[in-house]
Design an enzyme around this catalytic site. Sequence first.
Site, mmCIF file in Angstrom:
data_model
loop_
_atom_site.group_PDB
_atom_site.id
_atom_site.type_symbol
_atom_site.label_atom_id
_atom_site.label_comp_id
_atom_site.label_asym_id
_atom_site.label_seq_id
_atom_site.Cartn_x
_atom_site.Cartn_y
_atom_site.Cartn_z
ATOM 1 N N ASP A 98 41.336 48.592 39.203
ATOM 2 C CA ASP A 98 41.260 47.317 39.928
ATOM 3 C C ASP A 98 40.530 46.211 39.179
ATOM 4 O OD1 ASP A 98 38.665 48.234 39.986
ATOM 5 O OD2 ASP A 98 38.771 48.926 42.064
ATOM 6 N N GLU A 120 45.142 55.602 39.780
ATOM 7 C CA GLU A 120 44.079 55.358 40.762
ATOM 8 C C GLU A 120 44.557 54.318 41.789
ATOM 9 O OE1 GLU A 120 39.813 53.601 40.475
ATOM 10 O OE2 GLU A 120 39.589 55.650 39.775
ATOM 11 N N GLU A 134 37.847 43.141 43.084
ATOM 12 C CA GLU A 134 38.635 44.357 42.892
ATOM 13 C C GLU A 134 39.599 44.668 44.035
ATOM 14 O OE1 GLU A 134 35.363 44.097 42.398
ATOM 15 O OE2 GLU A 134 35.052 44.572 40.274
ATOM 16 N N HIS A 210 25.888 47.073 39.049
ATOM 17 C CA HIS A 210 26.516 46.004 38.271
ATOM 18 C C HIS A 210 27.502 45.139 39.034
ATOM 19 C CE1 HIS A 210 29.822 48.908 38.219
ATOM 20 N NE2 HIS A 210 30.604 47.868 38.003
ATOM 21 N N ARG A 212 29.899 42.600 40.951
ATOM 22 C CA ARG A 212 29.848 41.139 41.133
ATOM 23 C C ARG A 212 29.435 40.750 42.552
ATOM 24 N NH1 ARG A 212 33.081 40.314 36.600
ATOM 25 N NH2 ARG A 212 32.954 38.233 35.721
ATOM 26 N N HIS A 243 23.740 47.927 32.485
ATOM 27 C CA HIS A 243 25.027 47.324 32.096
ATOM 28 C C HIS A 243 24.768 46.114 31.189
ATOM 29 C CE1 HIS A 243 28.851 45.203 32.629
ATOM 30 N NE2 HIS A 243 29.342 46.235 33.302
HETATM 31 C C1 UD1 Z 1 34.100 44.712 35.103
HETATM 32 C C2 UD1 Z 1 35.116 44.813 36.247
HETATM 33 C C3 UD1 Z 1 34.560 45.711 37.348
HETATM 34 C C4 UD1 Z 1 34.096 47.052 36.805
HETATM 35 C C5 UD1 Z 1 33.137 46.827 35.644
HETATM 36 C C6 UD1 Z 1 32.798 48.153 35.027
HETATM 37 C C7 UD1 Z 1 36.476 42.823 36.678
HETATM 38 C C8 UD1 Z 1 36.589 41.560 37.414
HETATM 39 N N1 UD1 Z 1 35.329 43.496 36.825
HETATM 40 O O1 UD1 Z 1 32.962 44.031 35.635
HETATM 41 O O2 UD1 Z 1 35.597 45.944 38.314
HETATM 42 O O3 UD1 Z 1 33.446 47.757 37.838
HETATM 43 O O4 UD1 Z 1 33.762 46.008 34.658
HETATM 44 O O5 UD1 Z 1 31.644 48.081 34.241
HETATM 45 O O6 UD1 Z 1 37.388 43.192 35.977
HETATM 46 N N2 UD1 Z 1 29.449 42.694 28.318
HETATM 47 C C9 UD1 Z 1 29.081 42.894 27.023
HETATM 48 N N3 UD1 Z 1 29.534 44.015 26.377
HETATM 49 C C10 UD1 Z 1 30.317 44.935 26.965
HETATM 50 C C11 UD1 Z 1 30.655 44.741 28.318
HETATM 51 C C12 UD1 Z 1 30.223 43.599 28.973
HETATM 52 O O7 UD1 Z 1 28.372 42.091 26.428
HETATM 53 O O8 UD1 Z 1 30.673 45.939 26.347
HETATM 54 C C13 UD1 Z 1 28.960 41.481 29.025
HETATM 55 C C14 UD1 Z 1 29.666 40.199 28.583
HETATM 56 O O9 UD1 Z 1 28.768 39.141 28.551
HETATM 57 C C15 UD1 Z 1 30.683 39.980 29.715
HETATM 58 C C16 UD1 Z 1 29.872 40.466 30.906
HETATM 59 O O10 UD1 Z 1 29.190 41.615 30.426
HETATM 60 O O11 UD1 Z 1 31.079 38.635 29.829
HETATM 61 C C17 UD1 Z 1 30.654 40.806 32.138
HETATM 62 O O12 UD1 Z 1 31.768 41.642 31.865
HETATM 63 P P1 UD1 Z 1 33.046 41.621 32.869
HETATM 64 O O13 UD1 Z 1 34.052 42.594 32.373
HETATM 65 O O14 UD1 Z 1 33.476 40.238 33.084
HETATM 66 O O15 UD1 Z 1 32.430 42.076 34.255
HETATM 67 P P2 UD1 Z 1 31.799 43.440 34.723
HETATM 68 O O16 UD1 Z 1 30.713 43.129 35.664
HETATM 69 O O17 UD1 Z 1 31.540 44.292 33.560
HETATM 70 N N1 UDP Z 2 28.973 55.277 32.502
HETATM 71 C C1 UDP Z 2 28.618 55.551 31.176
HETATM 72 N N2 UDP Z 2 27.442 55.048 30.696
HETATM 73 C C2 UDP Z 2 26.607 54.294 31.448
HETATM 74 C C3 UDP Z 2 26.991 54.006 32.790
HETATM 75 C C4 UDP Z 2 28.173 54.498 33.279
HETATM 76 O O1 UDP Z 2 29.347 56.251 30.483
HETATM 77 O O2 UDP Z 2 25.560 53.892 30.945
HETATM 78 C C5 UDP Z 2 30.234 55.815 33.023
HETATM 79 C C6 UDP Z 2 30.129 56.589 34.320
HETATM 80 O O3 UDP Z 2 29.856 57.951 34.085
HETATM 81 C C7 UDP Z 2 31.516 56.371 34.926
HETATM 82 C C8 UDP Z 2 31.879 54.973 34.461
HETATM 83 O O4 UDP Z 2 31.055 54.708 33.322
HETATM 84 O O5 UDP Z 2 32.476 57.267 34.368
HETATM 85 C C9 UDP Z 2 31.612 53.988 35.549
HETATM 86 O O6 UDP Z 2 31.621 52.711 35.041
HETATM 87 P P1 UDP Z 2 30.995 51.474 35.785
HETATM 88 O O7 UDP Z 2 29.926 51.926 36.688
HETATM 89 O O8 UDP Z 2 30.666 50.482 34.735
HETATM 90 O O9 UDP Z 2 32.246 50.878 36.592
HETATM 91 P P2 UDP Z 2 32.906 51.225 38.005
HETATM 92 O O10 UDP Z 2 33.226 52.677 38.050
HETATM 93 O O11 UDP Z 2 31.952 50.787 39.067
HETATM 94 O O12 UDP Z 2 34.123 50.354 38.017
#
Ligand code: UD1
Ligand code: UDP
Length: 383
Positions: A98, A120, A134, A210, A212, A243
């Site tokens: 999602d 999923e 999501e 983490h 939103r 995160h």
């Molecule tokens: C995204 C997904 C959320 C999921 C989450 C898993 C959307 C809208 N949201 O949210 O559904 O639960 O991922 O973690 O698709 N960043 C880094 N390095 C990384 C990853 C992230 O620097 O490897 C930082 C960046 O500044 C980026 C910010 O995190 O802009 C947010 O990342 P984003 O994918 O937009 O949102 P998440 O909260 O991670």
């Molecule tokens: N995870 C990981 N390292 C971390 C935090 C989470 O490998 O430091 C794994 C966790 O075991 C799970 C997945 O990442 O498999 C979940 O990701 P996240 O919580 O970012 O997203 P969500 O599942 O809420 O979309």
Amino acid sequence: MNNIKVMTVFGTRPEAIKMAPLALELARRPEFEAVCCVTAQHREMLDSVLDIFHLKPNYDLNIMEPRQTLSTITSKCLTGMDQVLEEAKPDLVLVHGDTSTTFAGALAAFYHKIPVGHVEAGLRTYDKWSPYPEEMNRKMVGAIADLHFCPTQTNRDNLARENITKGVFLTGNTVIDALKTTVVKDFCFTDKTLNNLDYVNRKVILVTCHRRENYGQPMTNIMTALRRVADTVPEAELVYPVHLSPVVQEVARQYLDNHPRIHLIAPLAVDEMHNLMARCHLVMTDSGGLQEEAPALGKPVLVLRRETERPEAVQAGTARLAGVEEDTIVQMASRLLSDPSEYNKMARAVNPYGDGQACRRITDAIAWQFGAADTPPEEFSGR
Ligand code: UD1
Ligand code: UDP
């Protein structure tokens, strides 16, 4: 007959963890030509998963920006996918879950008139704003998709309520397939803090947060509650791999830094995370993936959200909704940490989300749909 060309598309950490075993299964089977496209909506957190599973994408859109918005993610994925789909011409595109990558990947495939499989599928809260964005992403992908791979019967029932009954398969969640490859008995952590923790005599609480929709006051409440738990329960050791989102980094450091029993650490590689979860006492999280993994490992989960699209573990008694109010979170955690009978009621291994065979069922279903198998896959029997 030509091989069925299947493209997996994913971009964030959880999609990668749940799609990597499927991408590898597709690559292993002779009926398929497996192609992998990553959007890199996450960069470092995605690459860490690709490394662990030794997966090399064929295409990498490399879209991530600091503090990216929903619109930039979606538009960059959509235009990036155009070129990739034009070149690769897959018979089927598989998206997962999602996220914005999921939505844009499905939409791009639809624009190219390529069938879409949704892995999923069928998770719902029926609240447009929670989880945000999501809930709408998965509903929109459900409307586009031709094949729907549901982890549980509850998910299938949700789709049936939307009149989606064709091309629906009950498979279990691929995260359990992943978990079966990562958890080992004598795992040695690369993170020193994790290796030095006393998992027997201390109560190690694994924390992640983490989402939103938790930005702002809810996240402040959660962080304040976590600090109070650490202050009031002397045997508690909180481990929080934070995160990389700057929004989350800021608030976590503001409220939880400089406490001797709160360990703010970098995001963990997935094998480190799964093995930490296998050893910890309690999980407190707003993560979707952790809500699925912890029950399989017999760890109670307090869900730091107002609702969940994963009611199965709550029904099974291993997860509880703790909400986003400070006092409620503190009370629920304190009770579990001080009352062994309450704790033991929750600390039972249950597997409502899968049995480790989801990838086989998904690939069997695709083979059947494309005429490369005579029978449909057997179904996952969990509720
Ligand atoms: C995204 C997904 C959320 C999921 C989450 C898993 C959307 C809208 N949201 O949210 O559904 O639960 O991922 O973690 O698709 N960043 C880094 N390095 C990384 C990853 C992230 O620097 O490897 C930082 C960046 O500044 C980026 C910010 O995190 O802009 C947010 O990342 P984003 O994918 O937009 O949102 P998440 O909260 O991670
Ligand atoms: N995870 C990981 N390292 C971390 C935090 C989470 O490998 O430091 C794994 C966790 O075991 C799970 C997945 O990442 O498999 C979940 O990701 P996240 O919580 O970012 O997203 P969500 O599942 O809420 O979309």
